[in-house]
Enzyme design. Structure first.
Site, short mmCIF file in Angstrom:
data_model
loop_
_atom_site.label_atom_id
_atom_site.label_comp_id
_atom_site.label_asym_id
_atom_site.label_seq_id
_atom_site.Cartn_x
_atom_site.Cartn_y
_atom_site.Cartn_z
N GLU A 165 -10.42 -2.96 2.05
CA GLU A 165 -10.23 -3.09 0.60
C GLU A 165 -9.81 -4.50 0.21
O GLU A 165 -10.31 -5.05 -0.78
CB GLU A 165 -9.20 -2.07 0.12
CG GLU A 165 -9.71 -0.64 0.17
CD GLU A 165 -8.68 0.37 -0.30
OE1 GLU A 165 -7.52 -0.01 -0.57
OE2 GLU A 165 -9.05 1.55 -0.40
N GLU B 53 -5.51 3.76 8.33
CA GLU B 53 -5.06 3.29 7.02
C GLU B 53 -4.94 1.77 7.01
O GLU B 53 -5.29 1.13 6.01
CB GLU B 53 -3.72 3.92 6.65
CG GLU B 53 -3.25 3.60 5.26
CD GLU B 53 -4.15 4.16 4.16
OE1 GLU B 53 -4.62 3.36 3.32
OE2 GLU B 53 -4.38 5.37 4.14
N GLU C 95 0.84 -1.21 0.00
CA GLU C 95 0.00 0.00 0.00
C GLU C 95 0.87 1.26 0.00
O GLU C 95 1.50 1.59 1.00
CB GLU C 95 -0.93 0.03 1.22
CG GLU C 95 -1.89 -1.12 1.29
CD GLU C 95 -2.95 -1.06 0.20
OE1 GLU C 95 -3.29 0.05 -0.27
OE2 GLU C 95 -3.44 -2.15 -0.19
#
Length: 112
Positions: free
Chosen positions: A70, A63, A22
């Protein structure tokens, strides 16, 4: 103790995998690393330093959660689905809100 070490290992694996995959998390980690020493310079008390560092850590936490949402959503396929879009957008919104909070804390303590 063995169970605690296993849990720590799983947690570190999650942080490492998120860092490797990420870009946003990687950027936020480096901003946090650079900001921590600055927090000790800007903060005039233990409370202020804690708020400066804690707000940065909150961005990292959110995050990580957003990335997990996700990844879980992507597990079910890449085709468009309105509920998956909502989940991803809401996770992204949570990250944005945590960043805005962090900016507010840093501006308030550092400049006002």
């Amino acid at each position: 103790m063995k169970r605690i070490l296993k849990a720590l290992n799983y947690s570190l694996a999650g942080i490492i995998s998120c860092y490797k995959t990420e870009t946003s998390f990687k950027q936020e980690v480096w901003i946090f690393i650079l900001a921590v020493p600055l927090a000790f310079f800007i903060g005039n008390s233990k409370t202020e330093v804690t708020l400066l560092i804690g707000s940065g850590m909150l961005v990292l936490i959110v995050e990580l959660l957003n990335s997990s949402i996700e990844n879980a959503a992507n597990r079910f396929g890449t085709e468009y689905h309105e509920f998956i879009k909502f989940a991803k957008d809401q996770g992204s919104a949570a990250v944005l809100v945590s960043i805005v909070l962090t900016l507010f804390v840093w501006i308030y303590i550092g400049f006002l």
